[in-house]
Design a protein around this motif. Structure first.
Motif, mmCIF file in Angstrom:
data_model
loop_
_atom_site.group_PDB
_atom_site.id
_atom_site.type_symbol
_atom_site.label_atom_id
_atom_site.label_comp_id
_atom_site.label_asym_id
_atom_site.label_seq_id
_atom_site.Cartn_x
_atom_site.Cartn_y
_atom_site.Cartn_z
ATOM 1 N N ARG A 1 79.972 68.822 58.326
ATOM 2 C CA ARG A 1 79.631 69.000 59.737
ATOM 3 C C ARG A 1 80.853 68.797 60.632
ATOM 4 O O ARG A 1 81.058 69.539 61.605
ATOM 5 C CB ARG A 1 78.532 68.017 60.109
ATOM 6 C CG ARG A 1 78.064 68.118 61.554
ATOM 7 C CD ARG A 1 76.943 67.134 61.838
ATOM 8 N NE ARG A 1 76.533 67.150 63.221
ATOM 9 C CZ ARG A 1 75.609 66.358 63.733
ATOM 10 N NH1 ARG A 1 74.977 65.491 62.949
ATOM 11 N NH2 ARG A 1 75.299 66.427 65.013
ATOM 12 N N GLY B 1 82.661 71.423 63.061
ATOM 13 C CA GLY B 1 82.947 71.074 64.447
ATOM 14 C C GLY B 1 84.386 71.400 64.818
ATOM 15 O O GLY B 1 84.662 71.879 65.928
ATOM 16 N N GLU C 1 78.855 63.066 70.906
ATOM 17 C CA GLU C 1 79.278 62.589 72.217
ATOM 18 C C GLU C 1 80.224 61.410 72.011
ATOM 19 O O GLU C 1 80.226 60.785 70.953
ATOM 20 C CB GLU C 1 78.071 62.175 73.060
ATOM 21 C CG GLU C 1 78.404 61.816 74.508
ATOM 22 C CD GLU C 1 79.235 62.882 75.225
ATOM 23 O OE1 GLU C 1 80.474 62.857 75.048
ATOM 24 O OE2 GLU C 1 78.665 63.716 75.925
ATOM 25 N N PRO D 1 76.366 71.272 70.787
ATOM 26 C CA PRO D 1 75.435 70.133 70.774
ATOM 27 C C PRO D 1 75.011 69.695 69.378
ATOM 28 O O PRO D 1 74.619 68.545 69.173
ATOM 29 C CB PRO D 1 74.242 70.661 71.579
ATOM 30 C CG PRO D 1 74.809 71.717 72.463
ATOM 31 C CD PRO D 1 75.884 72.366 71.648
ATOM 32 N N PHE D 2 75.066 70.585 68.391
ATOM 33 C CA PHE D 2 74.651 70.244 67.034
ATOM 34 C C PHE D 2 75.800 69.721 66.172
ATOM 35 O O PHE D 2 75.587 68.915 65.275
ATOM 36 C CB PHE D 2 74.034 71.474 66.351
ATOM 37 C CG PHE D 2 72.813 72.002 67.041
ATOM 38 C CD1 PHE D 2 71.569 71.401 66.852
ATOM 39 C CD2 PHE D 2 72.897 73.080 67.906
ATOM 40 C CE1 PHE D 2 70.440 71.883 67.499
ATOM 41 C CE2 PHE D 2 71.768 73.570 68.555
ATOM 42 C CZ PHE D 2 70.536 72.961 68.350
ATOM 43 N N LEU D 3 77.014 70.165 66.451
ATOM 44 C CA LEU D 3 78.147 69.830 65.580
ATOM 45 C C LEU D 3 79.083 68.787 66.171
ATOM 46 O O LEU D 3 79.810 68.130 65.424
ATOM 47 C CB LEU D 3 78.951 71.097 65.265
ATOM 48 C CG LEU D 3 78.231 72.188 64.483
ATOM 49 C CD1 LEU D 3 79.111 73.428 64.355
ATOM 50 C CD2 LEU D 3 77.832 71.670 63.096
ATOM 51 N N ARG E 1 81.966 65.520 75.209
ATOM 52 C CA ARG E 1 81.156 66.691 74.880
ATOM 53 C C ARG E 1 80.491 67.254 76.122
ATOM 54 O O ARG E 1 80.426 68.478 76.309
ATOM 55 C CB ARG E 1 80.096 66.333 73.827
ATOM 56 C CG ARG E 1 79.361 67.563 73.294
ATOM 57 C CD ARG E 1 78.305 67.193 72.274
ATOM 58 N NE ARG E 1 77.184 66.483 72.883
ATOM 59 C CZ ARG E 1 76.148 65.996 72.198
ATOM 60 N NH1 ARG E 1 76.113 66.131 70.880
ATOM 61 N NH2 ARG E 1 75.164 65.374 72.813
ATOM 62 N N VAL F 1 76.268 77.043 72.115
ATOM 63 C CA VAL F 1 75.145 77.011 71.173
ATOM 64 C C VAL F 1 75.389 75.988 70.061
ATOM 65 O O VAL F 1 74.503 75.190 69.720
ATOM 66 C CB VAL F 1 74.915 78.417 70.573
ATOM 67 C CG1 VAL F 1 73.901 78.356 69.447
ATOM 68 C CG2 VAL F 1 74.453 79.383 71.656
ATOM 69 N N ALA F 2 76.576 76.009 69.469
ATOM 70 C CA ALA F 2 76.849 75.162 68.304
ATOM 71 C C ALA F 2 77.317 73.770 68.671
ATOM 72 O O ALA F 2 77.134 72.825 67.893
ATOM 73 C CB ALA F 2 77.899 75.841 67.417
#
Length: 562
Positions: A18, A22, A199, A194-196, A86, A191-192
């Motif tokens: 992950r 990122g 914060e 917030p998932f990868l 982030r 899109v990606a």
């Protein structure tokens, strides 16, 4: 027998799939951000035909983006430390995409200048966030060093391929299409991300000090404008006034920071050799490389007679090998102290600059390309390593500010190198050209030829017969003499940077080790140490930096070496 006490800190967790995904998500906008610095170069003629800007407006269209990026890097880096990197990255991505669309469909020069300025502000928001987030993604020092090298590679590649991408798009679309490249990239980030992307694990308390922010932005803009205006139109007095005003505001800013409990820029970080010497080394390296690159590309076109496309293609070997060297550097510092890797790289680069200086008068494509390639390959890996030292030496909660400092240092090196080396080269060019005084060339034409080397070639080509041939030879030999001086200065600057790195960074350990550096900067026994690990270990132990003043930043390192 002396022993080194290690800090009792948690072993950092290695990054997984992950985190590397990122990194890929962060590398794409980084490439686009740097691409926007150069993507308009080939679009300038078609843009001029469509919008009909004045000469001054065209210069602002080309340069306002870089000015605004430089001005807002530090402020936005510090803002990200407070509100979350982030979150700031997502805000910047929306702003950058929106400003790109506005720029693409601008119908007046004023609208394009304004949208390019907004792009610069958004770029200043995105750049420190992308770099600072790497400290949250990669906790193992060796992985972080490699990740920063990948980030630097993306930035370098974007700036290099900008004109080529612009050229391809202009073959099929209108000039505004060069701005629309950013839209799908920013959409992917939104899109990606917030998932990868995590914060920020730690945030600074309090609000951003707006008076300090205004002073800092104004100071940086005035300094960068002053440095760049020398190369833009040669107005030395205006440049000096701008730089003097910028320095004055900078001094006022520094005095304010020293009196504040929660400063916008924590000046105590400059007490760390890894931070201050790393920044100085980086600025010298960028200045030498940027100034030489500008002049070498002009030399390839005006002296050797290559087309812009061919001149660009002949720089591809340096870019490819530079990327390879940048990615190799993190492996090398596992075995060799970073100070020596940086110093060795800059000494290698000085050899390349010397080759350019010695062979400039030979008008040799092979020697020029080889010399510049050696210079470029020597400098590029050192930029990744010094950036890692600067960011890693700061506490995690100030990683955004440290990232802004690193990028601002590179921007100042870029502007300073292009300003001073180009100015010196042009002074030699004009002096030698006037002293040669080819027969049959009118004084007015000689004056026009002395404005720029490209203008000199154009004047010579439209002058018929022997006078034109003599003027062309004079233009080329005069510019070769100017390049010779600039390359010689670059070689000296690179040697100075190598000495600075070896002397002051010897105690800054490889990021591949987890040992601790004492406050003296070196253990004297050859151990590789990590100043950043010590600062962060103190934070992990919940040391209260704000309450203890210098203790959290400066005292911890000293205690660890006892």
């Amino acid at each position: 027998m002396r022993s080194v006490t290690t800090v009792n800190a948690k072993i950092p967790e290695r990054a997984g799939f992950r985190a590397w995904m990122g990194l890929a998500v962060l590398a794409l906008p980084t490439m686009v951000l740097s691409m926007d610095l150069t993507v308009l170069h080939l679009a300038a003629p078609s843009l001029s035909a469509d919008l009909e800007p004045t000469g001054t407006q065209l210069l602002w269209i080309l340069d306002i983006y870089g000015f605004m990026v430089a001005g807002f890097l530090l402020v936005m880096g510090s803002l990200g430390d407070r509100i979350g990197r982030r979150r700031l990255l997502m805000i910047g991505a929306v702003a950058f995409a929106a400003a790109s669309v506005v720029a693409a469909f601008s119908t007046t020069p004023e609208a394009l200048i304004a949208s390019r300025a907004l792009l610069g502000v958004a770029g200043g928001t995105l750049m420190p966030s992308t770099l600072a987030l790497l400290t949250d993604l990669f906790h193992v020092p060796a992985q972080r060093t490699f990740a920063i090298a990948c980030w630097m590679t993306a930035f370098t590649a974007g700036e290099a391929v900008g004109p080529l991408v612009g050229g391809v798009l202009l073959e099929f679309f209108w000039w505004g299409s060069v701005f629309l490249i950013a839209v799908p990239v920013m959409a992917l980030l939104l899109v990606a991300g917030p998932f990868l992307l995590p914060e920020s694990s730690e945030k600074l308390p309090g609000r951003l000090d707006m008076p300090s922010a205004v002073m800092l932005v104004a100071s940086v803009l005035l300094l960068v404008y002053g440095l760049k205006s020398i190369t833009l139109d040669g107005t030395v007095l205006e440049a000096l006034v701008s730089c003097a005003a910028g320095l004055f505001l900078g001094l006022v800013f520094v005095r304010r920071q020293l009196r504040m409990d929660d400063p916008l820029m924590d000046l105590r970080l400059f007490r760390f050799p890894a931070f201050s010497a790393g920044l100085g080394t980086q600025m010298l390296a960028v200045a030498a490389m940027a100034g030489s690159q500008l002049l070498v590309i002009q030399y390839l076109q005006s002296v050797l007679g290559l087309t812009p496309l061919l001149a660009g293609l002949w720089t591809v070997p340096s870019i490819v090998l530079g990327i390879g060297a940048t990615l190799l550097a993190p492996k090398l510092v596992q075995y060799v102290r970073p100070a020596y890797v940086v110093g060795g790289g800059l000494l290698t680069a000085s050899v390349g600059a010397t080759m350019v200086a010695v062979t400039a008068s030979e008008v040799s494509l092979a020697w020029t390309v080889v010399g510049f390639t050696v210079l470029y390959v020597g400098v590029t890996p050192t930029l990744a390593l010094t950036t890692d030292l600067i960011v890693s030496s700061a506490p995690r909660k100030r990683a955004g500010m440290a990232s802004g400092v690193a990028e601002s240092g590179a921007e100042f090196g870029l502007a300073g190198g292009m300003a001073f080396l180009a100015t010196g080269a042009m002074a030699v060019y004009q002096t030698r050209l006037f002293s040669s005084s080819p027969e049959g060339v009118e004084e007015g034409e000689l004056q026009d030829a002395a404005e720029t080397v490209g203008g000199g070639v154009a004047v010579a080509e439209r002058t018929p017969g022997e006078p034109g041939a003599a003027l062309l030879e004079a233009v080329r030999s005069s510019f070769a003499d100017g390049l010779q001086l600039a390359a010689t200065i670059s070689a000296v600057v690179l040697v100075a940077g190598a000495a600075l790195a070896v002397v002051f960074l010897r105690g800054s350990g490889s990021s591949t080790t987890g040992q601790v550096e004492p406050s003296t900067g070196s253990t004297g026994d050859g151990d590789q140490l990590d100043l950043g690990a010590d600062v962060r270990a103190g934070e992990d132990a919940e040391a209260d930096e704000e309450a203890t003043g210098d203790g959290a930043l400066c005292g911890g390192a000293g205690e660890s070496g006892r």
